[in-house]
Write a protein that holds these residues in place. Structure first.
Motif, PDB file in Angstrom:
ATOM      1  N   SER A   1       4.797  -1.443  -3.381  1.00 13.83           N
ATOM      2  CA  SER A   1       5.933  -2.192  -3.947  1.00 13.83           C
ATOM      3  C   SER A   1       7.218  -1.412  -3.794  1.00 13.83           C
ATOM      4  O   SER A   1       7.321  -0.279  -4.258  1.00 13.83           O
TER       5      SER A   1
ATOM      6  N   LYS B   1      -2.233   8.770  -0.443  1.00 11.87           N
ATOM      7  CA  LYS B   1      -2.457   8.779  -1.905  1.00 11.87           C
ATOM      8  C   LYS B   1      -1.430   7.907  -2.643  1.00 11.87           C
ATOM      9  O   LYS B   1      -1.700   7.358  -3.725  1.00 11.87           O
TER      10      LYS B   1
ATOM     11  N   ARG C   1      -0.087   5.108  -1.317  1.00  9.54           N
ATOM     12  CA  ARG C   1      -0.480   3.702  -1.102  1.00  9.54           C
ATOM     13  C   ARG C   1      -1.680   3.318  -1.973  1.00  9.54           C
ATOM     14  O   ARG C   1      -1.777   2.167  -2.435  1.00  9.54           O
ATOM     15  N   ALA C   2      -2.564   4.289  -2.217  1.00  7.15           N
ATOM     16  CA  ALA C   2      -3.752   4.016  -3.022  1.00  7.15           C
ATOM     17  C   ALA C   2      -3.387   3.606  -4.446  1.00  7.15           C
ATOM     18  O   ALA C   2      -4.165   2.943  -5.141  1.00  7.15           O
ATOM     19  N   ARG C   3      -2.180   3.955  -4.822  1.00  7.99           N
ATOM     20  CA  ARG C   3      -1.736   3.578  -6.179  1.00  7.99           C
ATOM     21  C   ARG C   3      -1.243   2.136  -6.212  1.00  7.99           C
ATOM     22  O   ARG C   3      -0.803   1.642  -7.261  1.00  7.99           O
ATOM     23  N   TYR C   4      -1.217   1.427  -5.085  1.00  5.88           N
ATOM     24  CA  TYR C   4      -0.633   0.090  -5.041  1.00  5.88           C
ATOM     25  C   TYR C   4      -1.593  -0.964  -4.515  1.00  5.88           C
ATOM     26  O   TYR C   4      -1.208  -2.112  -4.371  1.00  5.88           O
ATOM     27  N   ASP C   5      -2.826  -0.664  -4.172  1.00  8.72           N
ATOM     28  CA  ASP C   5      -3.781  -1.673  -3.719  1.00  8.72           C
ATOM     29  C   ASP C   5      -3.330  -2.330  -2.426  1.00  8.72           C
ATOM     30  O   ASP C   5      -3.126  -3.543  -2.329  1.00  8.72           O
ATOM     31  N   ALA C   6      -3.031  -1.513  -1.401  1.00  3.85           N
ATOM     32  CA  ALA C   6      -2.798  -1.957  -0.014  1.00  3.85           C
ATOM     33  C   ALA C   6      -1.342  -2.259   0.325  1.00  3.85           C
ATOM     34  O   ALA C   6      -0.925  -1.998   1.443  1.00  3.85           O
TER      35      ALA C   6
END
Lengths: 297, 297
Positions: free
Chosen positions: A184, A174, A176-181
């Motif tokens: 950061s 969840k 990683r899903a906030r960063y588009d793959a």
DNA sequence: AGCAAAGATAAGCACATGGTTATGTTATGA
DNA sequence: TCATAACATAACCATGTGCTTATCTTTGCT
């Protein structure tokens, strides 16, 4: 013991007569002829100087002294035989037991899953896992094997390479899903693990090796890799995941790679035994681990 | 016992190593060379399939299994040896004991005074005296010897003549003093003893055999010769005294002959044993009695 | 008394045992 | 490292052991 004891054969022959009820029956029980028993009992009587059988009766029965001696033989030799059996059993138990020392992280995420498979394959084996804070446990008294992380050039035992390590940032799906793959490192919280091991890779090491940069905020520091892993699974941040430890979690989806490059350290995991050839159980356990070092348990 | 026990020699050799603290010391203790002990312990280990000595240390010490086995050997063989010793002792005790059956009178007046002398001579002998109402006791279970009065033609054992009997009237000195040397059976009270023994001499028998006569008055009847004797000693009357019983009393002066003729019956006292040769104590006691049958004890 | 079962005894034989001597190996302490 | 004590191993040999078969003796029952 004032006198030398009679030979064991004479004692057991007489005890068989007392138990079986006649010389003939005792001979049958011991698979010899009647004269062999007759002579053995006679020799025993001559040896200790006491009449042991009342031969005026048919079948012959023990005298009072004979009864007492038959009981003593049964108990005395039973004591010895019982101890031999008990020690054989204890040794069999001991032979099927392996004690392996490793760190908590290796134990939790690498070894335990493999033990489940081992016990399905070889249920008679028994593996004692002794966890230590160090990643390179010593071969202390009572330790049969040590799983160590390091250079592998130890001299205190027989060293066998288990698997190489790989380090890469991992986090909860969840997050990683906030960063588009690609997560950061500038904004995502970093989860640190503090260790006394000089071979331990820190976030600083990783950033230096990859040339990436990060902002130090919301840093969480753990002294235990298990707790750090748990925080990562709950989405609190990104941690440096060692394949040996987080491999199973990334395989199951509880953790995912953060889309950042990985590192392959020169150090690796080795299995260290006290000597090249150990007990039977140790060899079986070693063979199992070496045939299945990495990947799914 | 699932497996055959190792030979006793191997067990005792190993127990000696455990006890003495080294193979060398055990060899010295058992008066053999060191290789004999080394090979014995090795053979024992091979026999039971367990390491018993830690030879990596000098001197070699027992393993855990070895300690347990050494203890079991000590206790188990000690149990057997202790029983043998105890039974030997019991037999020695039994061998020094004789049980002799006789009448109360013989026991009181003939045998007991002789036992005093026997115990002064041979204090290790032990004589059990079993008194019976009969003058010809049976050789019952547990009876080694019987002192019998009778014809001597018994078939149930080995019969040896002890001494002949003599019967004569005796009384207290003060009673005889009232008669000027010869007591008158016409006026003196007669003390009767009632017995079931057919060989027993009564006053009637005596009068008939001697041709003397008496007046039946103030007759006192006793069923026990000891009580009759006591009455005579107290001056209550004249009794027929058997030398075997009253001999000691007449010798001491407690009783005196009544100045009347005596009788020598055909019956006599015999010593009857179960067989011609008995145990050691029986033979010693028999020899003592046969060498000192009558007269002063 | 006769008979059968149980035990005793003697003799023979194959082989196992229980040491020994000589020598090699290993642990321990200085 | 070296010396010594402690233990291991191999080979040899005298003798003892542990049976067996054949036969005699004794007990117990009918």
């Amino acid at each position: 013991m004032n006198h030398p004891l009679p030979p064991l054969r004479l004692l057991t022959a007489f005890a068989a007569v007392a138990r079986a009820g006649s010389l003939q029956a005792a001979a049958a029980e011991l698979n010899v002829t009647q004269p062999a028993i007759s002579q053995a009992v006679r020799q025993l009587e001559d040896h200790i100087g006491l009449p042991l059988l009342d031969r005026g009766r048919r079948p012959a029965r023990p005298t009072e002294a004979g009864e007492a001696l038959a009981t003593a033989i049964h108990e005395g030799l039973g004591r010895i035989a019982g101890t031999i059996d008990a020690q054989r059993l204890a040794r069999t138990r001991h032979d099927a037991t392996v004690t392996v020392a490793c760190s908590v992280g290796v134990a939790t995420y690498w070894l335990m899953p493999r033990l489940s498979a081992l016990y399905r394959e070889q249920p008679d084996l028994l593996v004692n896992v002794m966890t230590v804070p160090s990643g390179a446990p010593a071969l202390a008294e009572g330790i049969d094997l040590a799983i160590r992380y390091g250079h592998g050039r130890w001299k205190d035992g027989h060293v066998q390479h288990l698997f190489d390590e790989e380090v890469m940032p991992v986090c909860a799906p969840k997050l990683r899903a906030r960063y588009d793959a690609v997560v950061s490192l500038q904004s995502a919280p970093l989860l640190h693990v503090r260790s006394a091991e000089p071979s331990w890779l820190t976030w600083s090491d990783y950033l230096l090796a990859t040339g990436l940069s990060a902002v130090r905020h919301e840093a969480r520091v753990f002294t235990n890799y298990v707790q750090a892993t748990q925080a990562a699974v709950e989405g609190h941040g990104v941690m440096l995941g060692w394949r040996s430890i987080t491999g199973a979690l990334t395989a199951s989806g509880a953790l995912v790679t953060a889309g950042l490059p990985g590192l392959a350290p020169r150090d690796a995991f080795f299995l260290v035994a006290r000597s090249k050839r150990g007990g039977h159980a140790i060899e079986r356990f070693t063979r199992f681990l070496l045939s299945n070092p990495a990947g799914k348990p």
